[in-house]
Design a protein around this motif. Structure first.
Motif, short mmCIF file in Angstrom:
data_model
loop_
_atom_site.label_atom_id
_atom_site.label_comp_id
_atom_site.label_asym_id
_atom_site.label_seq_id
_atom_site.Cartn_x
_atom_site.Cartn_y
_atom_site.Cartn_z
N ASP A 1 25.26 16.84 47.44
CA ASP A 1 23.99 16.32 47.92
C ASP A 1 23.80 14.90 47.39
O ASP A 1 24.63 14.39 46.63
N ASN A 2 22.72 14.24 47.78
CA ASN A 2 22.49 12.85 47.38
C ASN A 2 22.11 12.68 45.92
O ASN A 2 21.97 11.56 45.44
N ALA A 3 21.93 13.77 45.21
CA ALA A 3 21.56 13.68 43.79
C ALA A 3 22.78 13.74 42.87
O ALA A 3 22.64 13.65 41.66
N HIS A 4 23.98 13.92 43.45
CA HIS A 4 25.18 14.10 42.62
C HIS A 4 26.32 13.17 43.05
O HIS A 4 26.41 12.78 44.22
N GLU A 5 27.18 12.87 42.08
CA GLU A 5 28.39 12.09 42.32
C GLU A 5 29.57 12.83 41.71
O GLU A 5 29.41 13.68 40.84
N VAL A 6 30.78 12.47 42.13
CA VAL A 6 31.98 13.12 41.63
C VAL A 6 32.33 12.59 40.24
O VAL A 6 32.16 11.41 39.95
N ALA A 7 32.77 13.50 39.40
CA ALA A 7 33.27 13.16 38.08
C ALA A 7 34.51 14.01 37.84
O ALA A 7 34.77 14.97 38.57
N MET A 8 35.25 13.66 36.81
CA MET A 8 36.46 14.39 36.50
C MET A 8 36.36 14.92 35.08
O MET A 8 36.06 14.16 34.16
N VAL B 1 43.49 17.90 37.25
CA VAL B 1 42.21 17.26 37.53
C VAL B 1 41.17 18.33 37.82
O VAL B 1 41.37 19.19 38.67
N LEU B 2 40.07 18.26 37.11
CA LEU B 2 38.93 19.14 37.32
C LEU B 2 37.82 18.28 37.90
O LEU B 2 37.28 17.41 37.20
N LEU B 3 37.49 18.47 39.18
CA LEU B 3 36.42 17.70 39.80
C LEU B 3 35.08 18.37 39.48
O LEU B 3 34.96 19.59 39.58
N ARG B 4 34.11 17.55 39.10
CA ARG B 4 32.78 18.05 38.73
C ARG B 4 31.71 17.23 39.44
O ARG B 4 31.91 16.05 39.71
N ALA B 5 30.59 17.87 39.71
CA ALA B 5 29.44 17.17 40.28
C ALA B 5 28.49 16.83 39.14
O ALA B 5 27.99 17.73 38.46
N LEU B 6 28.26 15.54 38.91
CA LEU B 6 27.31 15.08 37.90
C LEU B 6 26.10 14.49 38.60
O LEU B 6 26.24 13.87 39.67
N PRO B 7 24.92 14.63 38.00
CA PRO B 7 23.76 13.96 38.59
C PRO B 7 24.04 12.46 38.67
O PRO B 7 24.61 11.88 37.75
N LYS B 8 23.63 11.85 39.79
CA LYS B 8 23.86 10.41 39.93
C LYS B 8 23.04 9.66 38.90
O LYS B 8 22.07 10.19 38.35
N LEU B 9 23.47 8.46 38.62
CA LEU B 9 22.76 7.64 37.65
C LEU B 9 21.36 7.34 38.17
O LEU B 9 21.17 7.04 39.35
N VAL B 10 20.39 7.40 37.31
CA VAL B 10 18.99 7.22 37.68
C VAL B 10 18.76 5.89 38.39
O VAL B 10 18.07 5.81 39.39
N ALA C 1 20.75 4.16 40.14
CA ALA C 1 21.46 4.03 41.41
C ALA C 1 20.57 4.51 42.55
O ALA C 1 19.99 5.58 42.49
N GLU C 2 20.46 3.69 43.58
CA GLU C 2 19.64 4.04 44.74
C GLU C 2 20.22 5.23 45.49
O GLU C 2 19.50 6.13 45.88
N LYS C 3 21.51 5.20 45.70
CA LYS C 3 22.17 6.31 46.40
C LYS C 3 23.47 6.63 45.68
O LYS C 3 24.00 5.78 44.96
N PRO C 4 23.99 7.82 45.85
CA PRO C 4 25.23 8.17 45.15
C PRO C 4 26.40 7.34 45.66
O PRO C 4 26.46 6.98 46.83
N ARG C 5 27.32 7.02 44.75
CA ARG C 5 28.53 6.30 45.13
C ARG C 5 29.58 7.32 45.54
O ARG C 5 29.77 8.31 44.86
N ARG C 6 30.26 7.06 46.63
CA ARG C 6 31.25 8.00 47.16
C ARG C 6 32.63 7.34 47.16
O ARG C 6 33.06 6.76 48.14
N ILE C 7 33.32 7.41 46.05
CA ILE C 7 34.64 6.80 45.91
C ILE C 7 35.66 7.48 46.82
O ILE C 7 36.54 6.84 47.37
#
Length: 160
Positions: free
Chosen positions: A70-77, A123-132, A134-140
């Motif tokens: 969702d728009n509240a999360h970004e990918v992390a490893m 690689v373990l992909l994780r969903a982290l809350p996006k940075l406060v 940041a207007e919208k999540p970054r999608r690398i």
């Protein structure tokens, strides 16, 4: 060497062995290492280095993982097998023949880079809350996939 010159077998092997490096970032504020012209990853699997082949597959995994966020999360490893924590993925690349690199920040905002041999790749992909801030999540993942698609179009025989 121009197209009219004939290369020796040794010159052909030397040219094929030169390392290549490709990096793509979520935003344009960071620039990767020098990328030689013609670094296209769209070629038969048998002609790809182990690093290039692993990179392409990781791009697809990350893109697909991000598609479900969702728009509240970004990918992390998450770092598997260690106490190092997580890395918010902001860039990824490879260095032929066998190195994969991940660029980003840890949860405290500290710049982090993981350089990993492909034989150790977990690689373990994780969903982290996006940075406060940041207007919208970054999608690398989508930027990485777009880079591969653009390279395919540029090198396609139909495109010429």
């Amino acid at each position: 060497m121009d197209e009219t010159e004939i290369s020796t077998t040794a010159e052909a092997y030397e040219a094929a062995a030169l390392p290549r490096r490709i990096e793509v970032y979520a935003d344009d504020s960071r620039k990767g290492g020098a990328t030689p012209d013609g670094c296209v990853t769209d070629k038969p699997v048998a002609r790809k280095s182990p690093a290039e082949w692993a990179y392409e597959r990781l791009v697809l995994y990350i893109r697909d993982f991000e598609a479900d966020l969702d728009n509240a999360h970004e990918v992390a490893m998450g770092f598997t097998g260690s106490q190092a924590g997580v890395l918010r993925i902001e860039g990824m690349g490879f260095f032929d023949p066998d190195i994969i690199t991940f660029y980003g920040t840890d949860p405290q905002g500290i710049r982090t880079q993981l350089v990993q041999h492909i034989s150790q790749l977990n690689v373990l992909l994780r969903a982290l809350p996006k940075l406060v801030e940041a207007e919208k999540p970054r999608r690398i993942g989508f930027r990485l996939a777009q880079r591969l698609e653009d390279a395919t179009r540029e090198e396609s025989p139909e495109a010429t």
